[in-house]
Design a protein around this motif. Structure first.
Motif, PDB file in Angstrom:
ATOM      1  N   GLY A 112       7.160 -12.196 -41.468  1.00 17.11           N
ATOM      2  CA  GLY A 112       8.291 -13.071 -41.232  1.00 17.11           C
ATOM      3  C   GLY A 112       7.918 -14.285 -40.408  1.00 17.11           C
ATOM      4  N   PRO A 113       8.866 -15.185 -40.201  1.00 22.49           N
ATOM      5  CA  PRO A 113      10.306 -14.991 -40.412  1.00 22.49           C
ATOM      6  C   PRO A 113      10.812 -15.250 -41.831  1.00 22.49           C
ATOM      7  N   GLN A 114       9.967 -15.762 -42.741  1.00 23.78           N
ATOM      8  CA  GLN A 114      10.434 -16.028 -44.104  1.00 23.78           C
ATOM      9  C   GLN A 114       9.646 -15.223 -45.129  1.00 23.78           C
ATOM     10  N   ASP A 115       9.362 -13.961 -44.829  1.00 27.90           N
ATOM     11  CA  ASP A 115       8.617 -13.153 -45.788  1.00 27.90           C
ATOM     12  C   ASP A 115       9.437 -12.896 -47.047  1.00 27.90           C
ATOM     13  N   ASP A 116      10.774 -13.120 -46.982  1.00 28.06           N
ATOM     14  CA  ASP A 116      11.595 -12.941 -48.175  1.00 28.06           C
ATOM     15  C   ASP A 116      11.404 -14.074 -49.175  1.00 28.06           C
ATOM     16  N   TYR A 117      10.643 -15.089 -48.818  1.00 29.61           N
ATOM     17  CA  TYR A 117      10.326 -16.177 -49.738  1.00 29.61           C
ATOM     18  C   TYR A 117       9.101 -15.855 -50.598  1.00 29.61           C
ATOM     19  N   PHE A 118       8.601 -14.636 -50.509  1.00 21.43           N
ATOM     20  CA  PHE A 118       7.396 -14.256 -51.239  1.00 21.43           C
ATOM     21  C   PHE A 118       7.650 -12.983 -52.028  1.00 21.43           C
ATOM     22  N   THR A 119       6.973 -12.871 -53.151  1.00 17.38           N
ATOM     23  CA  THR A 119       7.116 -11.693 -53.987  1.00 17.38           C
ATOM     24  C   THR A 119       6.465 -10.490 -53.303  1.00 17.38           C
ATOM     25  N   PRO A 120       6.875  -9.274 -53.658  1.00 18.50           N
ATOM     26  CA  PRO A 120       6.204  -8.097 -53.107  1.00 18.50           C
ATOM     27  C   PRO A 120       4.707  -8.087 -53.379  1.00 18.50           C
ATOM     28  N   ASP A 121       4.314  -8.549 -54.557  1.00 15.76           N
ATOM     29  CA  ASP A 121       2.881  -8.611 -54.872  1.00 15.76           C
ATOM     30  C   ASP A 121       2.161  -9.599 -53.958  1.00 15.76           C
ATOM     31  N   ALA A 122       2.840 -10.703 -53.619  1.00 15.05           N
ATOM     32  CA  ALA A 122       2.230 -11.696 -52.742  1.00 15.05           C
ATOM     33  C   ALA A 122       1.997 -11.110 -51.346  1.00 15.05           C
ATOM     34  N   ILE A 123       2.967 -10.359 -50.850  1.00 11.97           N
ATOM     35  CA  ILE A 123       2.813  -9.747 -49.525  1.00 11.97           C
ATOM     36  C   ILE A 123       1.703  -8.708 -49.559  1.00 11.97           C
ATOM     37  N   GLU A 124       1.634  -7.957 -50.651  1.00 12.22           N
ATOM     38  CA  GLU A 124       0.558  -6.975 -50.795  1.00 12.22           C
ATOM     39  C   GLU A 124      -0.798  -7.663 -50.830  1.00 12.22           C
ATOM     40  N   THR A 125      -0.888  -8.786 -51.523  1.00 14.06           N
ATOM     41  CA  THR A 125      -2.138  -9.554 -51.568  1.00 14.06           C
ATOM     42  C   THR A 125      -2.509 -10.041 -50.172  1.00 14.06           C
ATOM     43  N   PHE A 126      -1.540 -10.581 -49.455  1.00 11.13           N
ATOM     44  CA  PHE A 126      -1.782 -11.110 -48.117  1.00 11.13           C
ATOM     45  C   PHE A 126      -2.336 -10.025 -47.184  1.00 11.13           C
ATOM     46  N   LEU A 127      -1.838  -8.807 -47.303  1.00  9.20           N
ATOM     47  CA  LEU A 127      -2.226  -7.733 -46.385  1.00  9.20           C
ATOM     48  C   LEU A 127      -3.417  -6.911 -46.862  1.00  9.20           C
ATOM     49  N   SER A 128      -3.837  -7.076 -48.109  1.00  5.89           N
ATOM     50  CA  SER A 128      -4.913  -6.221 -48.620  1.00  5.89           C
ATOM     51  C   SER A 128      -6.188  -6.986 -48.965  1.00  5.89           C
ATOM     52  N   GLU A 129      -6.074  -8.290 -49.189  1.00 10.58           N
ATOM     53  CA  GLU A 129      -7.238  -9.066 -49.609  1.00 10.58           C
ATOM     54  C   GLU A 129      -7.911  -9.766 -48.427  1.00 10.58           C
ATOM     55  N   GLU A 130      -9.159 -10.176 -48.658  1.00 11.95           N
ATOM     56  CA  GLU A 130      -9.915 -10.891 -47.631  1.00 11.95           C
ATOM     57  C   GLU A 130      -9.801 -12.391 -47.845  1.00 11.95           C
ATOM     58  N   PHE A 131      -9.638 -13.111 -46.736  1.00  9.89           N
ATOM     59  CA  PHE A 131      -9.596 -14.569 -46.761  1.00  9.89           C
ATOM     60  C   PHE A 131     -10.800 -15.106 -45.989  1.00  9.89           C
ATOM     61  N   THR A 132     -11.010 -16.414 -46.086  1.00  8.98           N
ATOM     62  CA  THR A 132     -12.127 -17.066 -45.410  1.00  8.98           C
ATOM     63  C   THR A 132     -11.616 -18.287 -44.663  1.00  8.98           C
ATOM     64  N   VAL A 133     -12.091 -18.474 -43.435  1.00 10.08           N
ATOM     65  CA  VAL A 133     -11.736 -19.667 -42.674  1.00 10.08           C
ATOM     66  C   VAL A 133     -12.428 -20.866 -43.310  1.00 10.08           C
ATOM     67  N   SER A 134     -11.655 -21.874 -43.680  1.00 10.72           N
ATOM     68  CA  SER A 134     -12.223 -23.050 -44.343  1.00 10.72           C
ATOM     69  C   SER A 134     -12.718 -24.053 -43.302  1.00 10.72           C
TER      70      SER A 134
END
Length: 337
Positions: free
Chosen positions: A183-205
């Motif tokens: 949040g505070p606007q996690d309802d603006y994202f699909t459930p799959d998007a939230i799952e991706t955010f919490l399960s995948e690896e990102f890289t600092v650009s």
């Protein structure tokens, strides 16, 4: 008056403290030390309160000559070498910089932000209650600017250079996921998007500065578009713009924004996140309010306990002292040479 004369430093070397609170309603960013934990540790080593302003280095170091008397100094944060007239100073150890001597801070070998604290702090006039330099508003710092060669930093004339101390704590960040609250606007994202955010690896650009760190990796899908009515921003908010790539907002962030925020980095993990370099991998883990509050209390208690963790610098060769320090930096097999 005792002062530090800047002989050389990187372009974004600046004074930073706890930041300026209470002015966001006027559009004023809080700013402040990117890694407050390291600043607090450096201050503890020279006998200062944890939020006393210190010199923040961003990747590059600098050289400073003491004038007008002796001065206690300490360097903590990113892995940077500290030398006094060429003599190496052990990490996380305060030292007396004598009049005429030059302290040289090397470039960061790991991490990004390092902090040089001086006993008593700097005698510089605060702006809106803080010495923290903010680039875009030109508030704080020395005369509204970052430090540069030729600057003279006046120090507290009443401060005494105390006994050299060592802080035997590991301040390096671990590899655990960065904790966030959704949040505070996690309802603006699909459930799959939230799952991706919490399960995948990102890289600092490479697009990372005191205002925000942009991340690369999987695209985060919006459910309701990527524009919202602009609302308030806090440090650690994670915006998802139209590109779908997260931006973690840092100390010099704006005070309001119009992109939906999927989550917020908890305060206890902001210092660790700030030390990530471009190219560093990062993962996120969602926590509830109870865990975030417990982490904040543990963080506060850790800062408060820093003075109790200090040890006098000892040069005797007792068994206890030898066992307390790392005497071996590695091992070599002579037969493999």
């Amino acid at each position: 008056m005792i002062s530090l004369e800047v002989k050389a430093c990187g372009p974004m070397t600046s004074l930073q403290d706890h930041g300026r609170a209470g002015y966001q309603r006027f559009g004023v960013s809080p700013s402040g030390a990117m890694d407050f934990r390291s600043l607090a540790a450096a201050n503890a080593l020279v006998g200062n309160p944890p939020d006393t302003a210190g010199i923040e280095f961003v990747n590059l170091g600098g050289a400073f000559t003491c004038a007008g008397g002796d001065l206690g100094i300490a360097l903590v944060g990113a892995e940077c070498a500290l030398t006094i007239d060429g003599a190496q100073i052990p990490a996380q150890t305060s030292v007396i910089l004598k009049e005429g001597q030059t302290a040289q801070v090397g470039h960061a070998r790991s991490g990004t932000f390092a902090y040089l604290a001086v006993a008593g702090g700097f005698s510089v006039e605060p702006q809106l209650g803080s010495l923290s330099f903010h680039l875009r508003s030109r508030l704080g710092g020395l005369n509204g600017s970052p430090l540069k060669a030729g600057d003279r930093l006046p120090c507290d004339a009443g401060a005494q250079a105390g006994e050299p101390m060592h802080l035997p704590l590991d301040l390096r960040g671990g590899e655990d996921p960065i904790r966030v609250m959704l949040g505070p606007q996690d309802d603006y994202f699909t459930p799959d998007a939230i799952e991706t955010f919490l399960s995948e690896e990102f890289t600092v650009s490479p697009q990372a500065d005191r205002m925000g760190f942009q991340l690369t990796g999987p695209r985060i899908e919006h459910a309701k578009g990527f524009n919202i009515v602009s609302d308030g921003i806090v440090t650690g908010h994670i915006q998802i713009p139209g590109s779908g790539h997260p931006i973690v907002l840092m100390r010099d962030r704006q005070t309001a924004g119009g992109y939906p925020k999927i989550a917020t980095v908890i305060g206890a993990d902001l210092d660790r996140f700030a030390q990530l370099r471009p190219g560093s991998p990062v993962r996120f883990r969602a926590v509830d309010r109870a865990e975030a509050v417990a982490a904040a209390r543990a963080y506060r208690d850790w800062i408060a306990a820093l003075p109790e963790a200090l040890m006098p610098v000892r040069f005797d060769l007792t068994t206890e002292h030898l066992l307390s320090v790392n005497l071996i930096g590695g091992a070599v097999d002579a037969l493999s040479r």
